[in-house]
Design a protein around this motif. Structure first.
Motif, PDB file in Angstrom:
ATOM      1  N   VAL A 123       0.859  -1.175   0.000  1.00  0.00           N
ATOM      2  CA  VAL A 123       0.000   0.000   0.000  1.00  0.00           C
ATOM      3  C   VAL A 123       0.902   1.235   0.000  1.00  0.00           C
ATOM      4  CG1 VAL A 123      -1.675   1.352   1.310  1.00  0.00           C
ATOM      5  CG2 VAL A 123      -1.886  -1.137   1.214  1.00  0.00           C
ATOM      6  N   VAL A 124       0.655   2.126  -0.949  1.00  0.00           N
ATOM      7  CA  VAL A 124       1.443   3.352  -1.021  1.00  0.00           C
ATOM      8  C   VAL A 124       0.526   4.517  -0.680  1.00  0.00           C
ATOM      9  CG1 VAL A 124       2.659   4.903  -2.580  1.00  0.00           C
ATOM     10  CG2 VAL A 124       3.059   2.436  -2.712  1.00  0.00           C
ATOM     11  N   GLU A 125       0.905   5.275   0.335  1.00  0.00           N
ATOM     12  CA  GLU A 125       0.050   6.375   0.796  1.00  0.00           C
ATOM     13  C   GLU A 125       0.860   7.666   0.817  1.00  0.00           C
ATOM     14  OE1 GLU A 125      -3.204   7.049   1.676  1.00  0.00           O
ATOM     15  OE2 GLU A 125      -2.467   9.066   2.156  1.00  0.00           O
ATOM     16  N   PHE A 126       0.202   8.738   0.353  1.00  0.00           N
ATOM     17  CA  PHE A 126       0.846  10.032   0.281  1.00  0.00           C
ATOM     18  C   PHE A 126       0.985  10.657   1.675  1.00  0.00           C
ATOM     19  CE2 PHE A 126       0.382  14.669  -0.308  1.00  0.00           C
ATOM     20  CZ  PHE A 126       1.548  14.901  -1.021  1.00  0.00           C
ATOM     21  N   ALA A 127      -0.053  10.477   2.500  1.00  0.00           N
ATOM     22  CA  ALA A 127      -0.060  11.056   3.858  1.00  0.00           C
ATOM     23  C   ALA A 127       0.881  10.279   4.781  1.00  0.00           C
ATOM     24  CB  ALA A 127      -1.487  11.029   4.410  1.00  0.00           C
ATOM     25  N   PRO A 128       1.188  10.843   5.958  1.00  0.00           N
ATOM     26  CA  PRO A 128       2.106  10.148   6.866  1.00  0.00           C
ATOM     27  C   PRO A 128       1.487   8.926   7.561  1.00  0.00           C
ATOM     28  CG  PRO A 128       1.781  12.467   7.503  1.00  0.00           C
ATOM     29  CD  PRO A 128       0.813  12.167   6.423  1.00  0.00           C
ATOM     30  N   ARG A 129       0.205   8.672   7.388  1.00  0.00           N
ATOM     31  CA  ARG A 129      -0.398   7.514   8.061  1.00  0.00           C
ATOM     32  C   ARG A 129      -1.533   6.942   7.222  1.00  0.00           C
ATOM     33  NH1 ARG A 129      -2.472  11.979  10.849  1.00  0.00           N
ATOM     34  NH2 ARG A 129      -4.706  12.216  10.550  1.00  0.00           N
ATOM     35  N   LEU A 130      -1.951   5.748   7.606  1.00  0.00           N
ATOM     36  CA  LEU A 130      -3.078   5.103   6.936  1.00  0.00           C
ATOM     37  C   LEU A 130      -4.388   5.752   7.378  1.00  0.00           C
ATOM     38  CD1 LEU A 130      -2.071   1.346   7.287  1.00  0.00           C
ATOM     39  CD2 LEU A 130      -2.025   2.742   5.216  1.00  0.00           C
ATOM     40  N   MET A 131      -5.385   5.683   6.543  1.00  0.00           N
ATOM     41  CA  MET A 131      -6.714   6.206   6.816  1.00  0.00           C
ATOM     42  C   MET A 131      -6.678   7.581   7.471  1.00  0.00           C
ATOM     43  SD  MET A 131      -8.827   2.811   7.904  1.00  0.00           S
ATOM     44  CE  MET A 131     -10.368   3.687   7.714  1.00  0.00           C
ATOM     45  N   PRO A 132      -6.029   8.536   6.815  1.00  0.00           N
ATOM     46  CA  PRO A 132      -5.833   9.839   7.445  1.00  0.00           C
ATOM     47  C   PRO A 132      -7.137  10.538   7.796  1.00  0.00           C
ATOM     48  CG  PRO A 132      -5.232   9.899   5.112  1.00  0.00           C
ATOM     49  CD  PRO A 132      -5.457   8.474   5.461  1.00  0.00           C
ATOM     50  N   VAL A 133      -8.203  10.249   7.079  1.00  0.00           N
ATOM     51  CA  VAL A 133      -9.463  10.930   7.371  1.00  0.00           C
ATOM     52  C   VAL A 133     -10.072  10.431   8.683  1.00  0.00           C
ATOM     53  CG1 VAL A 133     -11.793  11.402   6.516  1.00  0.00           C
ATOM     54  CG2 VAL A 133      -9.889  11.232   4.905  1.00  0.00           C
ATOM     55  N   GLN A 134     -10.013   9.119   8.875  1.00  0.00           N
ATOM     56  CA  GLN A 134     -10.703   8.548  10.030  1.00  0.00           C
ATOM     57  C   GLN A 134      -9.823   8.426  11.263  1.00  0.00           C
ATOM     58  OE1 GLN A 134     -10.658   7.057   6.980  1.00  0.00           O
ATOM     59  NE2 GLN A 134     -12.811   7.073   6.304  1.00  0.00           N
ATOM     60  N   LEU A 135      -8.490   8.259  11.065  1.00  0.00           N
ATOM     61  CA  LEU A 135      -7.646   7.917  12.200  1.00  0.00           C
ATOM     62  C   LEU A 135      -6.666   9.037  12.545  1.00  0.00           C
ATOM     63  CD1 LEU A 135      -6.733   4.180  11.498  1.00  0.00           C
ATOM     64  CD2 LEU A 135      -8.666   5.128  12.763  1.00  0.00           C
TER      65      LEU A 135
END
Lengths: 835, 122
Positions: free
Chosen positions: A172-184
């Motif tokens: 999984v490649v994510e632009f933000a510093p963490r997973l599920m940035p909206v919810q977590l």
């Protein structure tokens, strides 16, 4: 009057939900309905899309059936894309023709956002949205080894799960510093990452992809802005959704700055005859990418088309509860504490992998939001607090603490108001569920069919079951509180009658307060009450015929009519000499021997006439009856405690023996089990017992109303750091209160759950003596302790009582002909053919 | 032709337990005898064998009445058997044998059908 025409563009979950609602409404009679779907298939459940690789077919995921559409008289045009809308003439165009409408509903949904990266149009660069997309991913996975999902949000992780179930090494490649940035938040995201990596999915955060080029070892190479790269055989973009508003845009409807068809509170667009619902719609600058708000819009629009201007769409709860790659994730309301003055309570157990955060209002009274990772068992309770604005308890942290650390049990269904929304997908309240039960629904299945509750995302399944069960149970109890046909009273009422009127025999009780001659329900129940109140020998002439066979013969009947014997071994402590006696007796009578779960020895296969002989020998060796046959205290299990164990902080064996000796023989509504652990390692498994005691540095923590067996329940922490005397006084009170007020065959766990006020009420009664009966309960207990007798000792010494143990009263030497034996693993067991 | 029967003495009044049952051995095998002093008749005799388990245990069940019918509950799986007819209340296709019983002085006697094999000596 000729019918008007309603056209729905889009046949996804929301479009389908709208049709269900609208077709069931009065206005449906005024309209011809035409539906256009771009996909080949009927509307299906996109929420559970990844199950498609787990073996589900379109039929499993389908929302409705062709038959339903036919029955409703809906013209269904699947695989037919609408290419243009002419609002002036109220027509729309498809490659197959032109259609006139009076009212138009756009439910076109969304499309996956593919970031503008060079090379994103190469083969094996895919998206994750439709069944066709999934078929393409499956095809691409042939011969592939690795797969990358771009996007670490909710859908991205779903997509990663899909890749994993295709057997690919998933990244999984994510632009933000963490997973599920909206919810977590940071901690929640970190824990989720850790858990997902443990499952073999590799996570790369803070990676911006600059270009996708041809790979050397794999088909593709992803190049990142930090000059690192990742080779992969296929790429799935799942970096968010964009409203599918192209058609609306081309027809000149008002569109939001960043996309989305602008709607008002009734889901109508800038054209009064054109409406939009679901992910394509923009309400107050917001797109709702979840199914529940889409359903709410569908209902609102259906009401509006029926002339109802009261019902309005007023935004939606975006709380989510998911299992991503098997990891529980929950996010409720204002999870990021953006409300001014909001405060946080966090619980982070890295050991167990549980993270919970509550966001509470400045005054500490209401729950604004929450984040859960690793364990969603608190979700339902927290959601109910947040959605219904239920006032938080005085120590709100108890809602997210583990129960062993003083956490409160889940908000029971009874605590919810009738307006509480149980299923937000279908907007079913607790009141609606009661209505369905009123209308005759008598099980979970029929309530689901009637209300549709829990048929959307399924997140409320557990809560719904609780509400339904609790209500059905309540109504079941209401219709027949009578013990049986002989007594129009509950066990508790009979207890009071016996106690207050000083009734000492069954015959007196039934002649004064019942009718007939009794039965196998009321007789043992009354025998138990009489034993608790007066503690006379259970084989006294008046009481003998009341007992279950196990109590009558003070042993446990087995399937072939023989009995098993369990001598008391308090706390599980036994001398070698006594152990030898058990072995000798077992050997002499050829008794099958097994160690029980309660740290005792069970001897099987004794005939009725052997029981007194065997007990004579056991009593001579110092054994007492173990009451394994009675609804009474069974064992007090213990670990070895601080006399041997290097971790023990108290003498758990000593306390276990003291408790077992105190409460042995007490007749109760059901069996009672206890255990004592010498430290928090809890080797005696005390928290699964009716009464569990765990040693602390300062004394004892008492847990009550736990249960193993069919419906396991962890005991609740009741009092902490008690001295020996305080512990015993507290147990005295709880035990006596249980014995006096419980129903027949009701274990302590169910008893406490049914006490109005539950644990808190029990604490008030016992610890604060709110009913002023503390002293009386203790006195009653003292009386029982003082009149204890070993029932077997009394029985073997009394020739009259021994007469009862004759197998055939006229033929002492006649053995029971059906008792045939065979040998298995070195011991005797019955062979039993049906007669 | 009426089968050959005889009134077999099985026990005395002192052996009975009020409101409960005892087991006796007869020419016809194990039989449970119940003494319910608060009804008339007060004596009942049915087979001691529980048809559901095949075990000889019915005398050890709890007696009582259901809708006025005197019954015993099997101590193993709790089905109720009518003491008068032997019919199982939960499954009327199942029935246990019943025996006429009488009090003769101090003796309890059962009318048992003389079993061919066991009655050779009689």
């Amino acid at each position: 009057m000729s019918k008007k025409t309603l056209i729905v563009v889009g046949n996804g979950m929301v479009g389908h939900h709208f049709l269900e609602q609208f077709c069931a409404s009065p206005a449906a009679a005024d309209f011809e309905i035409i539906v256009f779907g771009e996909e080949k298939q009927l509307a299906y459940d996109r929420v559970h899309l990844s199950e498609y690789f787990g073996g589900s077919s379109h039929a499993d995921l389908a929302m409705g059936t062709l038959e339903w559409y036919t029955e409703q008289g809906i013209q269904l045009h699947l695989n037919e894309q609408v290419t243009g809308i002419n609002r002036e003439h109220r027509t729309l165009e498809t490659p197959r023709g032109s259609y006139r409408y009076d009212e138009l509903v756009l439910a076109t949904g969304s499309y996956p956002f593919v970031p503008p990266i060079k090379g994103n149009d190469r083969p094996h660069c895919l998206v994750y949205r439709t069944l066709d997309d999934l078929d393409a991913i499956r095809a691409s996975s042939e011969g592939a080894r690795t797969g990358v999902v771009v996007g670490g949000g909710l859908l991205g992780l779903e997509a990663a799960n899909a890749l994993k179930s295709l057997g690919l090494e998933a990244h999984v490649v994510e632009f933000a510093p963490r997973l599920m940035p909206v919810q977590l938040d940071t901690d929640g995201g970190a824990l989720l990452r850790h858990k997902i990596e443990e499952l073999g999915v590799q996570v790369h955060t803070e990676k911006a992809t600059t270009a996708i080029t041809e790979g050397e070892d794999a088909r593709l190479c992803m190049n990142f802005s930090d000059e690192s790269f990742l080779e992969t055989d296929l790429i799935v973009f799942s970096a968010g959704i964009r409203p599918q508003d192209a058609l609306a845009r081309a027809s000149g409807l008002e569109i939001g700055e960043r996309g989305g068809i602008v709607i008002d509170n009734h889901c109508t667009t800038s054209d009064p005859h054109v409406h939009a619902i679901g992910e394509c719609a923009l309400w107050e600058q917001k797109i709702f990418g979840l199914v529940a708000p889409g359903y709410t819009m569908a209902r609102t629009l259906s009401s509006a088309l029926n002339g109802d201007r009261e019902t309005a769409f007023t935004g939606a709860d975006m709380s989510t509860k998911l299992k991503l790659l098997g990891v529980d994730v929950g996010s409720i309301g204002d999870a990021h504490a953006q409300t001014p003055g909001a405060r946080n309570i966090r619980f982070n157990d890295e050991q167990a992998g549980h993270y919970r955060r509550m966001v509470i209002s400045e005054d500490g009274k209401t729950l604004l939001g929450a984040i859960l990772v690793g364990d969603n068992s608190h979700y339902d309770t927290l959601l109910q607090y947040a959605l219904n604005g239920i006032t938080l308890p005085e120590n709100p942290e108890t809602l997210i603490l583990p129960e062993s650390q003083g956490g409160a049990p889940a908000l029971g269904p009874d605590a919810l108001p009738e307006t509480a929304s149980i299923c937000s997908c279908h907007n079913v309240t607790k009141g609606d569920i009661f209505g369905a039960i009123d209308a005759g629904c008598s099980d979970l299945g029929s309530v689901k069919a009637e209300t549709k509750a829990s048929t959307g995302c399924g997140g409320c399944t557990a809560l719904l079951k609780n509400v339904v069960d609790s209500e059905l149970e309540k109504r079941g109890v209401e219709v027949s509180k009578d013990l049986c046909e002989h007594f129009p009273y509950s066990r508790q009422e009979l207890f009071h009658l016996v106690k207050v009127n000083g009734i000492r025999t069954f015959r007196t009780l039934i002649s004064q307060h019942g009718k007939g001659h009794g039965c196998d329900i009321c007789k043992p129940a009354v025998a138990s009450i009489l034993a608790t109140c007066w503690n006379e020998h259970i084989l006294a002439t008046d009481h003998v015929p009341l007992q279950d066979t196990n109590d009558t013969f003070m042993a446990n009947m087995q399937k072939n009519g023989t009995y098993s014997i369990v001598p008391r071994i308090p706390g599980g402590e036994i001398t070698p000499d006594k152990l030898i006696v058990l072995g000798e007796v077992a050997k002499q009578y050829d008794l099958y021997t097994k160690i029980t779960g309660g740290q005792r020895v069970d001897l099987f296969g004794a005939t009725l006439s052997q029981l007194p002989e065997i007990w004579e020998k056991l009593i001579a060796a110092g054994f007492e009856t173990g009451h394994a046959y009675g609804k009474s205290l069974r064992t007090v299990k213990s670990c070895v405690g601080n006399t041997w164990c290097r971790y023990g902080v108290q003498d758990s064996v000593g306390m276990a023996i003291r408790l077992e000796d105190r409460y042995k023989g007490l007749r109760a509504p059901h069996k009672v089990k206890m255990a004592v652990s010498g430290c928090t390692r809890e080797c005696a498994e005390a928290q699964s017992k009716d009464f569990g005691v765990i040693a602390t540095e300062n004394g004892w923590n008492l847990y009550v109303c736990g249960n193993g067996g069919m419906r396991p329940r962890h005991a609740d922490l009741f009092a902490t750091d008690l001295s020996d005397e305080e512990l015993i006084r507290t147990i005295d009170r709880v035990v006596m209160f249980y014995v006096r007020t419980a129903d027949r065959l009701q274990r302590t766990s169910v008893w406490m759950e049914n006490l109005e006020g539950g644990l808190e009420y029990l604490k008030q009664v016992v610890l604060e003596d709110s009913l002023g009966i503390g002293a009386e309960l203790e006195e009653h207990m003292e009386g029982i302790v003082g009149t204890y007798q070993c029932e077997w000792k009394t029985a073997v010494e009394d020739p009259e009582k021994r007469k009862r143990f004759r197998e055939f009263v006229n033929a002492p030497s006649q053995s029971d002909p059906v008792q045939e034996w065979t040998v298995e693993r070195g011991q005797r067991r019955p062979v039993l053919e049906s007669a | 032709m009426k089968p050959r029967t005889r009134w077999e003495a099985v026990c005395t009044v002192e052996d009975l337990v009020p409101e409960s049952g005892i087991a006796v051995w007869t020419e016809d095998g194990p039989v449970a005898v119940f003494y319910l002093p608060h009804r008339l008749p007060a004596l009942f005799a049915i087979s001691h064998t529980d048809p559901f388990s095949g075990s000889n245990v019915l005398a050890r069940g709890i007696t009582g009445d259901l809708k006025g019918e005197p019954v015993v509950a099997s101590p193993l799986y709790k089905q109720h058997f009518s003491l008068g007819t032997g019919v199982c209340l939960e499954d009327d296709t199942v029935r246990v044998k019943t025996y006429p019983v009488l009090l003769d002085g101090n003796q309890i006697r059962l009318e048992v059908r003389a079993n061919q094999r066991q009655s050779v000596a009689a």
